[in-house]
Design an enzyme around this catalytic site. Structure first.
Site, short mmCIF file in Angstrom:
data_model
loop_
_atom_site.label_atom_id
_atom_site.label_comp_id
_atom_site.label_asym_id
_atom_site.label_seq_id
_atom_site.Cartn_x
_atom_site.Cartn_y
_atom_site.Cartn_z
N GLY A 194 38.71 7.31 2.94
CA GLY A 194 38.60 7.08 4.63
C GLY A 194 39.05 6.52 5.67
N HIS A 195 40.13 6.42 5.09
CA HIS A 195 41.79 6.13 5.28
C HIS A 195 42.93 7.21 5.22
CE1 HIS A 195 44.60 3.77 8.20
NE2 HIS A 195 43.39 3.98 8.52
N TYR A 196 42.82 8.46 5.43
CA TYR A 196 42.84 9.13 5.94
C TYR A 196 42.39 10.73 5.05
CZ TYR A 196 44.20 7.34 10.02
OH TYR A 196 44.23 6.07 11.13
#
Length: 148
Positions: free
Chosen positions: A50-52
């Site tokens: 999720g990052h990234y």
């Protein structure tokens, strides 16, 4: 007295566990002075999806948290004690935090923390996180040990 600590000793000195344990090894710890620890950053870290998704970067707050975990080990080594179920080591402040370069999968994060002050249970540390000899982040960390 300088000490190297493997993961088993790190686990004795920190209450953190997966996925929040951010210290893999301690390269040097000198009680009352400093610690040098490392975190191997891999693509398997739970935050990277999720990052990234297309450019994985370790969140800066987790780089700071890794410094705080190194500071906690230094504190416990300095006090000659281990964490207990009766107390919590709190992160109570961050000053002058600066992020200089991203931390990516494959990097080895070297955490260098020294004691700046220890008064009445309040500790202030000077922390620096490096990758390949370049500063990735630096901050002054304030922590305290409190009963639950």
């Amino acid at each position: 007295m300088s000490t190297v600590m493997d993961i088993h000793e790190v686990l004795e000195h920190l209450p953190h566990r997966y996925p929040f344990l951010l210290i893999d090894r301690v390269l040097e710890v000198v009680p009352n002075e400093r610690i040098v620890a490392l975190k191997n950053v891999t693509m398997n870290e739970p935050f990277f999806p999720g990052h990234y998704p297309h450019h994985p970067v370790m969140p800066g707050v987790l780089v700071i948290e890794a410094m705080a975990q190194a500071a906690a080990i230094l504190s416990f080594k300095t006090m000659g004690t281990l964490p207990s179920d009766d107390s919590v080591y709190y992160f109570v402040g961050i000053e002058n935090a600066r992020f200089k370069r991203p931390v990516s999968p494959g990097d080895q994060l070297i955490l260098k923390v020294s004691i700046g002050m220890n008064r009445r249970g309040m500790w202030k540390f000077n922390g620096k996180a490096e990758v390949d000899g370049q500063v990735a982040a630096e901050a002054e960390l304030i922590c305290t040990l409190r009963d639950k």
